[in-house]
Design an enzyme around this catalytic site. Structure first.
Site, short mmCIF file in Angstrom:
data_model
loop_
_atom_site.label_atom_id
_atom_site.label_comp_id
_atom_site.label_asym_id
_atom_site.label_seq_id
_atom_site.Cartn_x
_atom_site.Cartn_y
_atom_site.Cartn_z
N SER A 110 -10.13 -55.84 -38.41
CA SER A 110 -11.96 -57.14 -38.01
C SER A 110 -11.00 -57.64 -38.85
O SER A 110 -10.79 -56.89 -40.08
CB SER A 110 -12.69 -55.90 -37.78
OG SER A 110 -13.40 -56.56 -37.87
N TYR A 136 -19.83 -49.97 -40.93
CA TYR A 136 -19.31 -50.69 -40.17
C TYR A 136 -18.26 -51.58 -41.51
O TYR A 136 -16.54 -50.97 -40.81
CB TYR A 136 -19.76 -51.94 -39.06
CG TYR A 136 -18.83 -52.58 -38.50
CD1 TYR A 136 -18.06 -51.67 -37.30
CD2 TYR A 136 -18.45 -53.82 -38.25
CE1 TYR A 136 -16.94 -52.33 -36.44
CE2 TYR A 136 -16.98 -54.29 -37.52
CZ TYR A 136 -16.66 -53.76 -36.69
OH TYR A 136 -15.51 -54.06 -36.47
#
Length: 258
Positions: A144, A157
């Site tokens: 990501s 995260y």
């Protein structure tokens, strides 16, 4: 462009929706045999059936419904594989919650750590030895922009996705001297179920993330994953950051409200 995925065998985790499902379709259309994994059995079987009917090639699609957090289930799936794995796409992952570190839900943290890190490293640990022994194969981890940037409300995260980046780089170095390739793909905003999960099922909040802008979709990332996997055997793409044109960083997103 030469099709180097024909008759290969790929394992794709998190294949029930979004990037995973789109990647499965892209690989299936290229004539790649598939093992699709995810938690929703009926959804997996539906996607596998659709891919078989759409592909111009005579491919084999298998499914295994389990949670990558379950180490024993991961081992069982790998033990039952019918052929050597040419490509492992570690796609399963999620974000849960947007709270600051001082009041976040510990259960959300466990879910992200166990899925994004432990699930990915378990699958790699189980499949990498066969690739090393055969001196061929490709491990592709879906990271990501959070693998490269941290931001408020995303402490765990972003930490898990930073871990994916570090693990990808270390895996490549552990396999140095072999012909096994190791890659990562790092998307920005992709409109999938991701934000719905992050906001605990609140679709109205999730929709606001993509409001007044054009986000990426699963197929956009699937095309990059396919391109990465389809390079000549001597080419190893280590990482690719993909943004929609309206995004310039993890937190810079242009939303035209006019």
């Amino acid at each position: 462009m030469e099709n180097r995925l024909l008759n290969k065998y790929a394992v794709i985790t998190g294949a029930t929706s979004g990037i995973g499902a789109a990647t499965a379709r892209a690989f299936g259309n290229a004539g790649c045999n598939l093992m699709l994994t995810g938690r929703r059995r009926e959804r997996l079987e539906e996607i596998a059936e659709t891919i078989c009917s759409e592909s111009e090639h005579d491919i084999e699609t298998q499914t295994a419904a389990f949670d990558v957090r379950d180490v024993d289930a991961c081992k069982k799936m790998v033990d039952n594989l019918t052929q050597p794995v040419d490509i492992l796409v570690n796609n399963a992952g999620l974000a849960k919650g947007v709270d600051a570190v001082f009041n976040a839900d510990l259960a959300d943290w466990d879910l992200m750590i166990d899925t994004n890190i432990k699930g990915l490293v378990t699958m790699t640990r189980l499949i990498a030895p066969g690739m090393k022994k055969r001196n061929e194969g490709h491990i592709i981890n879906v990271g990501s922009i959070a693998s490269h940037e941290s931001y408020p409300g995303g402490s765990i995260y972003t930490a898990t996705k930073h871990a994916v980046k570090a693990f990808t780089e270390s895996t490549k170095k552990d396999l140095h001297g072999t012909k096994v390739r190791v890659s990562m793909v790092s998307p920005g905003l992709v409109e999938t179920e991701f934000s719905v999960v992050r906001y605990d099922g609140d679709k109205s909040k999730a929709d606001q993330v993509y409001e007044d802008m054009r986000p990426l979709v699963g197929q956009d990332i699937a095309e990059v994953i396919h391109f990465t996997a389809n390079r000549p055997a001597h080419v190893n793409i280590m990482d690719t950051i993909i943004f929609p044109v309206d995004q310039s960083s993890a937190t810079m997103v242009y939303q035209d409200n006019e």
